[in-house]
Design an enzyme around this catalytic site. Structure first.
Site, PDB file in Angstrom:
ATOM      1  N   ASP A 176       4.105 -18.272 -63.209  1.00  0.00           N
ATOM      2  CA  ASP A 176       4.172 -17.515 -62.265  1.00  0.00           C
ATOM      3  C   ASP A 176       3.264 -17.048 -61.258  1.00  0.00           C
ATOM      4  O   ASP A 176       2.473 -16.767 -61.496  1.00  0.00           O
ATOM      5  CB  ASP A 176       5.388 -16.270 -62.651  1.00  0.00           C
ATOM      6  CG  ASP A 176       6.317 -16.097 -61.571  1.00  0.00           C
ATOM      7  OD1 ASP A 176       7.782 -16.721 -62.500  1.00  0.00           O
ATOM      8  OD2 ASP A 176       5.948 -15.859 -60.376  1.00  0.00           O
ATOM      9  N   HIS A 208      14.970 -21.551 -65.890  1.00  0.00           N
ATOM     10  CA  HIS A 208      14.189 -21.179 -66.238  1.00  0.00           C
ATOM     11  C   HIS A 208      14.206 -20.109 -67.141  1.00  0.00           C
ATOM     12  O   HIS A 208      14.798 -18.885 -66.400  1.00  0.00           O
ATOM     13  CB  HIS A 208      13.137 -21.510 -65.211  1.00  0.00           C
ATOM     14  CG  HIS A 208      13.344 -20.116 -64.274  1.00  0.00           C
ATOM     15  ND1 HIS A 208      14.501 -20.706 -63.049  1.00  0.00           N
ATOM     16  CD2 HIS A 208      13.181 -18.770 -63.732  1.00  0.00           C
ATOM     17  CE1 HIS A 208      14.274 -19.486 -62.196  1.00  0.00           C
ATOM     18  NE2 HIS A 208      13.859 -18.425 -62.594  1.00  0.00           N
ATOM     19  N   HIS A 251      11.727 -17.010 -68.237  1.00  0.00           N
ATOM     20  CA  HIS A 251      10.363 -16.323 -67.615  1.00  0.00           C
ATOM     21  C   HIS A 251       9.997 -15.682 -69.538  1.00  0.00           C
ATOM     22  O   HIS A 251      10.753 -15.186 -70.132  1.00  0.00           O
ATOM     23  CB  HIS A 251      10.260 -15.089 -66.799  1.00  0.00           C
ATOM     24  CG  HIS A 251      11.530 -14.886 -65.738  1.00  0.00           C
ATOM     25  ND1 HIS A 251      10.329 -14.608 -64.715  1.00  0.00           N
ATOM     26  CD2 HIS A 251      12.626 -15.463 -65.655  1.00  0.00           C
ATOM     27  CE1 HIS A 251      11.027 -15.058 -63.742  1.00  0.00           C
ATOM     28  NE2 HIS A 251      12.246 -15.336 -64.100  1.00  0.00           N
TER      29      HIS A 251
HETATM   30  P1  DGP Z   1      13.565 -16.088 -60.530  1.00  0.00           P
HETATM   31  O1  DGP Z   1      14.243 -14.321 -59.591  1.00  0.00           O
HETATM   32  O2  DGP Z   1      14.054 -16.010 -62.225  1.00  0.00           O
HETATM   33  O3  DGP Z   1      14.511 -17.097 -60.134  1.00  0.00           O
HETATM   34  O4  DGP Z   1      12.316 -16.706 -60.783  1.00  0.00           O
HETATM   35  C1  DGP Z   1      11.457 -17.221 -59.910  1.00  0.00           C
HETATM   36  C2  DGP Z   1      10.205 -17.324 -60.531  1.00  0.00           C
HETATM   37  O5  DGP Z   1       9.495 -18.408 -59.834  1.00  0.00           O
HETATM   38  C3  DGP Z   1       9.692 -16.104 -59.385  1.00  0.00           C
HETATM   39  O6  DGP Z   1       8.932 -15.305 -60.676  1.00  0.00           O
HETATM   40  C4  DGP Z   1       8.396 -16.855 -58.751  1.00  0.00           C
HETATM   41  C5  DGP Z   1       8.372 -17.912 -59.503  1.00  0.00           C
HETATM   42  N1  DGP Z   1       8.006 -18.813 -58.053  1.00  0.00           N
HETATM   43  C6  DGP Z   1       8.695 -18.777 -57.007  1.00  0.00           C
HETATM   44  N2  DGP Z   1       8.070 -20.068 -56.592  1.00  0.00           N
HETATM   45  C7  DGP Z   1       6.609 -20.423 -57.430  1.00  0.00           C
HETATM   46  C8  DGP Z   1       5.533 -21.918 -57.293  1.00  0.00           C
HETATM   47  O7  DGP Z   1       5.818 -22.721 -55.613  1.00  0.00           O
HETATM   48  N3  DGP Z   1       5.013 -21.642 -58.071  1.00  0.00           N
HETATM   49  C9  DGP Z   1       5.136 -20.653 -59.372  1.00  0.00           C
HETATM   50  N4  DGP Z   1       4.188 -21.389 -60.199  1.00  0.00           N
HETATM   51  N5  DGP Z   1       6.118 -20.099 -59.319  1.00  0.00           N
HETATM   52  C10 DGP Z   1       7.181 -19.772 -58.405  1.00  0.00           C
END
Ligand code: DGP
Length: 117
Positions: A33, A103, A105
């Protein structure tokens, strides 16, 4: 098979933008993340663009199982088995979902609290 979809995670699946990938199969991708909330914070996503668990159908039953097993495998590889960890999926606005590509976590490396805020 469909790969990706119209979200930032779709672009990661297609390798259009970089991510720290820690695990990959034909159906599933796992990467760190970008805003970790714990020492270990890995996202497990299907390569098929399903928006959330609420959008999954019977056709996705096996894929959902593969996601959970991938989460367990990533946790094992990240050394989380001994102390435990959390697997969570956010759905919609109240759930705190910000990226509309399903997704899980995988969060670990510190003590979790319950209930979540
Ligand atoms: P949610 O709030 O459950 O939809 O989580 C989305 C997650 O995705 C958040 O913890 C941050 C992560 N995230 C958002 N954009 C990116 C990205 O471009 N790269 C990565 N590695 N993570 C991302």
């Amino acid at each position: 098979m469909a790969h990706g979809g119209d979200t930032i995670f779709g672009r990661i699946i297609r390798k259009e933008i970089p991510a720290q990938i820690v695990y990959e199969t034909e159906d599933v991708l796992a990467f760190r993340d970008i805003s970790p909330v714990a020492p270990v914070h890995v996202l497990i996503i299907p390569k098929k663009p399903v928006a959330s668990v609420a959008h999954a159908t019977e056709e996705d039953a096996q894929l959902l199982g593969k996601l959970m097993l991938a989460a367990a495998e990533v946790a094992r590889r990240e050394g989380l088995l001994e102390n435990g960890y959390r697997v969570v999926t956010n759905i919609g606005s109240d759930g705190g979902q910000t990226v509309f590509h399903l997704h899980l976590h995988v969060i670990g490396g510190r003590q979790m609290e319950w209930p979540p805020g």
